[in-house]
Design a protein around this motif. Structure first.
Motif, PDB file in Angstrom:
ATOM      1  N   ALA A  23      -5.099   8.369   1.362  1.00  0.00           N
ATOM      2  CA  ALA A  23      -5.143   7.214   0.458  1.00  0.00           C
ATOM      3  C   ALA A  23      -4.642   5.964   1.163  1.00  0.00           C
ATOM      4  CB  ALA A  23      -4.309   7.493  -0.789  1.00  0.00           C
ATOM      5  N   LEU A  24      -3.617   6.123   1.978  1.00  0.00           N
ATOM      6  CA  LEU A  24      -3.073   4.984   2.709  1.00  0.00           C
ATOM      7  C   LEU A  24      -4.104   4.453   3.713  1.00  0.00           C
ATOM      8  CD1 LEU A  24      -0.482   3.298   3.019  1.00  0.00           C
ATOM      9  CD2 LEU A  24       0.263   4.924   4.774  1.00  0.00           C
TER      10      LEU A  24
ATOM     11  N   ARG B 288      -7.359   4.604   3.472  1.00  0.00           N
ATOM     12  CA  ARG B 288      -8.415   3.901   2.730  1.00  0.00           C
ATOM     13  C   ARG B 288      -7.983   2.493   2.343  1.00  0.00           C
ATOM     14  NH1 ARG B 288      -8.915   9.045   0.300  1.00  0.00           N
ATOM     15  NH2 ARG B 288      -7.717   8.352  -1.510  1.00  0.00           N
ATOM     16  N   ARG B 289      -6.767   2.359   1.860  1.00  0.00           N
ATOM     17  CA  ARG B 289      -6.295   1.047   1.421  1.00  0.00           C
ATOM     18  C   ARG B 289      -6.154   0.088   2.606  1.00  0.00           C
ATOM     19  NH1 ARG B 289      -3.980   0.715  -3.766  1.00  0.00           N
ATOM     20  NH2 ARG B 289      -4.065   2.688  -4.923  1.00  0.00           N
TER      21      ARG B 289
ATOM     22  N   GLU C 204       1.661   7.964  -8.964  1.00  0.00           N
ATOM     23  CA  GLU C 204       0.463   7.633  -9.732  1.00  0.00           C
ATOM     24  C   GLU C 204       0.454   6.153 -10.101  1.00  0.00           C
ATOM     25  OE1 GLU C 204      -2.193   9.582 -10.478  1.00  0.00           O
ATOM     26  OE2 GLU C 204      -1.233  10.981  -9.090  1.00  0.00           O
TER      27      GLU C 204
ATOM     28  N   ASP D  89       0.588  10.978   1.294  1.00  0.00           N
ATOM     29  CA  ASP D  89      -0.867  10.886   1.112  1.00  0.00           C
ATOM     30  C   ASP D  89      -1.441   9.889   2.114  1.00  0.00           C
ATOM     31  OD1 ASP D  89      -3.457  10.869   0.277  1.00  0.00           O
ATOM     32  OD2 ASP D  89      -3.040  10.411  -1.823  1.00  0.00           O
ATOM     33  N   THR D  90      -1.578  10.328   3.361  1.00  0.00           N
ATOM     34  CA  THR D  90      -2.063   9.416   4.399  1.00  0.00           C
ATOM     35  C   THR D  90      -3.533   9.060   4.192  1.00  0.00           C
ATOM     36  OG1 THR D  90      -2.437  11.351   5.818  1.00  0.00           O
ATOM     37  CG2 THR D  90      -0.400  10.113   6.154  1.00  0.00           C
TER      38      THR D  90
ATOM     39  N   HIS E 170       0.835  -1.208   0.000  1.00  0.00           N
ATOM     40  CA  HIS E 170       0.000   0.000   0.000  1.00  0.00           C
ATOM     41  C   HIS E 170       0.872   1.261   0.000  1.00  0.00           C
ATOM     42  CE1 HIS E 170      -3.385  -2.517   0.438  1.00  0.00           C
ATOM     43  NE2 HIS E 170      -3.411  -2.621   1.755  1.00  0.00           N
ATOM     44  N   VAL E 171       1.969   1.239   0.742  1.00  0.00           N
ATOM     45  CA  VAL E 171       2.874   2.395   0.750  1.00  0.00           C
ATOM     46  C   VAL E 171       3.424   2.635  -0.654  1.00  0.00           C
ATOM     47  CG1 VAL E 171       5.017   3.355   1.669  1.00  0.00           C
ATOM     48  CG2 VAL E 171       3.467   2.100   3.183  1.00  0.00           C
TER      49      VAL E 171
ATOM     50  N   ASP F 260       2.043   1.669  -3.445  1.00  0.00           N
ATOM     51  CA  ASP F 260       0.924   2.084  -4.289  1.00  0.00           C
ATOM     52  C   ASP F 260       0.650   3.576  -4.168  1.00  0.00           C
ATOM     53  OD1 ASP F 260       0.585  -0.563  -5.062  1.00  0.00           O
ATOM     54  OD2 ASP F 260      -1.053  -0.937  -3.647  1.00  0.00           O
ATOM     55  N   CYS F 261       0.853   4.123  -2.977  1.00  0.00           N
ATOM     56  CA  CYS F 261       0.536   5.532  -2.720  1.00  0.00           C
ATOM     57  C   CYS F 261       1.713   6.470  -2.995  1.00  0.00           C
ATOM     58  CB  CYS F 261       0.080   5.715  -1.274  1.00  0.00           C
ATOM     59  SG  CYS F 261      -1.476   4.889  -0.881  1.00  0.00           S
TER      60      CYS F 261
END
Length: 281
Positions: free
Chosen positions: A232-233, A235-236, A65, A229-230, A58-59, A61-62
């Motif tokens: 987005a993190l 959410r994942r 893009e 972008d915490t 996830h890290v 991924d965030c």
């Protein structure tokens, strides 16, 4: 069904076992001295079985893009699960892996070979030595997942080590480390203080039960110079089958309070986990 035969071999730092997953074709679990180290599905490298590996994923991924290639340095290799994930999800990425156990690397290369033109270069060397030799400002994401058995080695827990990580990263780069601890967090809290002394932004990812001190477990430390972008993190991590919490800002500052950064002279390995603390996620 996977009908492959288990492989057992003595490597540099113990006895490694490659165990086939009976439910997934060409999927394998790697253990060293009985401790789970990696899970690899050769047919689906984007599948991350372990919970901590998904959180590291996830890290990544965030960090940019979706699909954008990254320059990634991995400290600790195991069966190269996360490098395979990055190669599959971000084609064209350039990745270096530092793994000190050359016997383990030989076992993985023989039985779990990398695909052609993967962009992954594997180095049989000490993680900190390789990090300190890395060109400044050349890395987008630095992933540290180094365990001697079930413990993080002491020389990868100090302020000089954190400074070396900061030097290797680009200005907007991200550091992510797999750690393990339990209440009262006598290892985790000084680690947060250590990285707070070098990086402006910190976050931690873990199961709520671990953060509440109810059990020992993996904690992902995320550090950067610029805001991450915490949202987005969060959410994942919340959408996982076993959801994790992302703590940052005041919550992390509360954990750090009273803890001191770690120097090379006083560094110690992370604590020995209790029996049964780690399993497949």
């Amino acid at each position: 069904m996977n009908e492959s035969i288990p492989v057992v071999r003595d490597v540099d730092r113990g006895t490694a076992r490659l165990l086939p997953d009976v439910d997934r074709e060409r999927a394998w679990l790697l253990t060293v001295d009985g401790a789970p180290q990696s899970y690899v599905d050769l047919e689906a490298p984007q599948h991350l079985e372990f919970e901590y590996a998904r959180r590291l994923g996830h890290v990544v991924d965030c960090a940019a893009e979706p699909g954008a290639p990254l320059d990634v340095l991995h400290l600790g290799g195991g069966a190269l699960t996360l490098p395979r994930y990055v190669a599959a999800t971000r084609p064209g990425s350039r990745q270096d892996v530092a793994e000190a156990d050359r016997g383990l690397l030989a076992l993985v290369a023989e039985h779990l070979p990398l695909p052609d033109r993967s962009g992954i270069a594997v180095h049989g060397t000490d993680a900190r030595a390789h990090l300190e030799a890395t060109a400044p400002g050349s890395v987008d994401v630095l992933v540290a997942d180094v365990f001697g058995g079930s413990r993080v080695p002491a020389h990868l827990t100090t302020v000089p080590y954190a400074r070396a990580a900061a030097r290797a990263l680009r200005a907007d780069g991200v550091y992510a480390a797999n750690l393990a601890d339990g209440a009262p967090f006598d290892f985790l809290r000084p680690q947060l203080a250590t990285f707070a002394a070098v990086f402006a932004e910190l976050a931690v990812i873990a199961e709520p039960a671990v953060l509440r001190g109810r059990r020992f477990g993996n904690v992902i430390l995320v550090a950067s110079h610029t805001p991450f972008d915490t949202a987005a993190l969060i959410r994942r991590c919340a959408a996982d089958a076993f959801p994790a919490r992302v703590e940052h800002g005041a919550a992390v500052a509360g954990l750090v309070k009273g803890a001191r950064p770690v120097g090379d002279a006083e560094a110690v390995d992370s604590p020995e986990p209790p029996d049964g603390a780690f399993g497949i996620g």
